[in-house]
Design an enzyme around this catalytic site. Structure first.
Site, short mmCIF file in Angstrom:
data_model
loop_
_atom_site.label_atom_id
_atom_site.label_comp_id
_atom_site.label_asym_id
_atom_site.label_seq_id
_atom_site.Cartn_x
_atom_site.Cartn_y
_atom_site.Cartn_z
N ASP A 86 0.84 -1.19 0.00
CA ASP A 86 0.00 0.00 0.00
C ASP A 86 0.88 1.25 0.00
O ASP A 86 1.96 1.28 0.58
CB ASP A 86 -0.89 -0.02 1.25
CG ASP A 86 -1.83 1.16 1.32
OD1 ASP A 86 -2.71 1.26 0.46
OD2 ASP A 86 -1.65 2.00 2.23
N GLU A 127 1.72 -0.24 -4.82
CA GLU A 127 0.69 0.70 -5.28
C GLU A 127 1.36 2.03 -5.59
O GLU A 127 1.87 2.71 -4.69
CB GLU A 127 -0.39 0.89 -4.22
CG GLU A 127 -1.45 1.88 -4.66
CD GLU A 127 -2.26 2.46 -3.50
OE1 GLU A 127 -3.40 2.89 -3.73
OE2 GLU A 127 -1.74 2.50 -2.37
#
Length: 611
Positions: A314, A348
């Protein structure tokens, strides 16, 4: 709908599931143990580009154990985080429910699970009157344990083992950039502090250039000795931890307030993109040697303890490159030592240009990144706002990634997600008055480009049931089970579906057909990619996948009317057969094949002659 047993190594998935059931019942036979070992070895040897990933939020997928809905807490929703009528709170999904639904996921053709974070979270946070819960998993306080809302460590182990028994990998969503919002600043009680730049608030002065001299001798060279001089965290703001939360984070080193940047909320550009709090979440000082060492040990232990197969990272773009340059090689080494040679790491990087994405593979050393450029180009093509030539430009930029075109085959591709919204919603934004039939056809086409195109397809849970949603973030995180959330219950649906987890739903059946074709044709997973045709207005996109054994051609029509087109192919590709759709038996001339496609249609043809 009945699906044939897929095979991994020497055992069918059905047999593997039976072996897993025997093991769960405490029955272990030599044959079962050998079979499970062989199946796991075959899974480990599969390269990342062979997978079809199914991404889900455990809270929104299946509720297998209602007793954990409150997460072991007592009180109202602002204590427990549980309110299934509110899209911003826990709804009850858990690991037990997910494990019970693995057959459903496998029937779709998925070979890998990507789970949103399962770690223990701060249940509720936010200013008074604006609170929401951590159902999504990204507000972590304890990085070593499973959140009680989702179950236990034993249930996580059971999930991984059950997935592996079916030949499915498990990818864990991890967070390094930040933790839950625990640290507060005395200067702004509502935790809405703006970012304070290093040029105005250097670490050697308290509260600005004219402030008290602190942290003498610190220069930020990355060494242990240098960081030992960074003893005062109050250079920009006066950070503190509220009473009762001094030891809330695990491992314990995360409770050291000096291991955070403490500069206020990110302005989303410049240094603040790395050092600012992510909408109030505590931004970890990832350049600190203690942090680097700590996260390598922490996440390495999840690999060694549970045998997981990959990490989705993330907010990877908000972490300094030097961290990744240390973390990635160390984690890959830990995985190899644990017998996992093809551990898949993808970050990401929320950006829509290939160059921006590739930078994080070249500079940071990330092995792979989520292909946001692919998402945007497919979205625009299937909505009819632009031609498919932008997809071609994305493919033609593949050499810019570290590892070149071969590495680009491992980029996870997607067409919608839990942050930007579902593909059905994105189509409806451009075409709000579209008919049900056309919406189904355009959504099907989007999945065809996803599954049969370049990269590792990621299917967002619920898309196969025709979910659309009303927007991004929590508006795209519907319950797969019977929902009690009014804003989910009134969503427009794509295609026919008789109820939750319907394997006969229109999109489920269509996607399953695509994934079966991809699984049966190695070129669609590993073949060299060559764009043949890419119209600048809504129309034809044709892509060849090549290897020494032949050519597989996939063609998509993004126009709202039927098209007939001549497509260049290899001169040796003379005889053809259809995988999906209607293909001529022979080329029209050496190096040319003539094809007809319906409006919003697609096909896949294969020539087995050497290319």
């Amino acid at each position: 709908m009945t699906f044939p047993a897929r095979r991994t190594g020497r055992l069918s998935f059905g047999l593997l599931a039976a072996l897993a059931a025997l093991a769960g019942a405490g029955v272990t036979t030599p044959a079962a143990a050998q079979g499970a070992s062989e199946a796991l070895q075959a899974l480990r040897e599969r390269p990342p580009e062979d997978e079809v990933i199914y991404f889900l939020l455990p809270d929104r997928f299946a509720n297998g154990d209602p007793s954990n809905d409150l997460g072991g807490l007592a009180g109202d929703r602002l204590v427990t985080g549980y309110d299934p009528t509110d899209p911003g709170f826990y709804h009850g999904g858990d690991l037990a429910g997910l494990t019970a639904r693995l057959d459903y996921i496998q029937g779709l053709g998925a070979t890998a699970l990507w789970l949103a974070p399962v770690f223990r979270n701060k249940p509720v946070q936010g200013p008074p009157g604006q609170e929401s819960a951590a159902y999504h998993g990204y507000w972590i306080t304890d990085f070593t344990r499973v959140d009680p809302h989702f179950g236990t460590e034993a249930e996580f182990r059971a999930l991984v083992d059950a997935a592996h028994a079916r030949g499915m990998k498990v990818y864990l969503d991890i967070v390094i950039n930040h933790t839950a919002d625990v640290i507060q600043y005395r200067e702004c009680p509502q935790n809405d502090c703006g970012y304070r730049w290093a040029r105005d608030y250097p670490v050697q002065r308290r509260g600005g250039l004219d402030g008290e001299a602190i942290n003498a001798g610190f220069v930020g060279d990355g060494s242990d000795q240098d960081f030992a001089r960074l003893t005062r965290p109050d250079y920009a703001y006066s950070p503190y931890v509220p009473a009762g939360e001094e030891e809330i984070k695990v491992p314990a080193w995360l409770n050291d307030i000096g291991l955070y940047h403490n500069r206020g909320n990110s302005a989303w550009y410049g240094e603040s993109a790395l050092d600012g709090d992510f909408s109030g979440l505590d931004d970890v000082m990832t350049e600190h040697p203690r942090v680097i060492e700590g996260f390598i040990d922490l996440y390495g232990s999840w690999i060694e303890t549970y045998g997981i197969d990959g990490f989705r990272i993330d907010t990877a773009k908000h972490v300094n490159p030097e961290f990744w340059q240390a973390f990635v090689p160390a984690i890959l080494a830990r995985a190899r030592a644990a017998g996992i040679p093809n551990f898949h790491i993808f970050g990401e990087v929320y950006g829509f240009e290939p160059g921006e994405l590739a930078r994080h593979t070249q500079l940071d050393g990330l092995p792979s990144v989520l292909d946001f450029a692919w998402q945007r180009s497919v979205q625009e093509a299937v909505a009819g706002s632009l031609g498919p030539d932008r997809i071609a430009r994305v493919i033609n930029a593949d050499p810019v990634y570290a590892g070149g075109e071969a590495a680009a085959l491992q980029l996870p591709t997607f067409i919608g997600n839990h942050d930007m919204g579902r593909v059905g919603h994105l189509i409806l934004k451009d075409r709000p008055t579209i008919s049900d039939r056309e919406l189904l056809d355009r959504t099907t086409l989007a999945h065809a480009i996803l599954v049969l195109g370049r990269g590792v397809p990621v299917i967002y849970y619920g898309d196969e049931q025709g979910f659309t949603g009303d927007g991004d973030d929590r508006r795209s995180r519907q319950d797969m089970f019977q929902t009690l959330t009014p804003s989910y219950a009134d969503d427009r649906r794509i295609g026919a579906a008789s109820g939750p987890f319907d394997t006969g739903a229109d999109l489920y059946r269509r996607i399953a057909e695509m994934t079966a074709v991809r699984a049966a044709d190695a070129r669609l997973r590993r073949g060299r990619v060559l764009v043949r045709t890419a119209d600048q207005t809504p129309g034809i996109l044709a892509i060849s996948r090549l290897d020494d054994g032949g050519e597989t051609l996939v063609v998509f029509n993004t126009a709202n009317e039927a098209r007939t087109v001549n497509v260049a192919v290899e001169t040796g590709s003379a005889e053809w057969r259809a995988l999906i759709g209607s293909c001529p038996a022979r080329a029209s001339a050496p190096g040319v094949i003539s094809l007809s496609l319906p409006a919003l249609g697609y096909l896949a043809c294969v020539a087995e002659s050497p290319a």
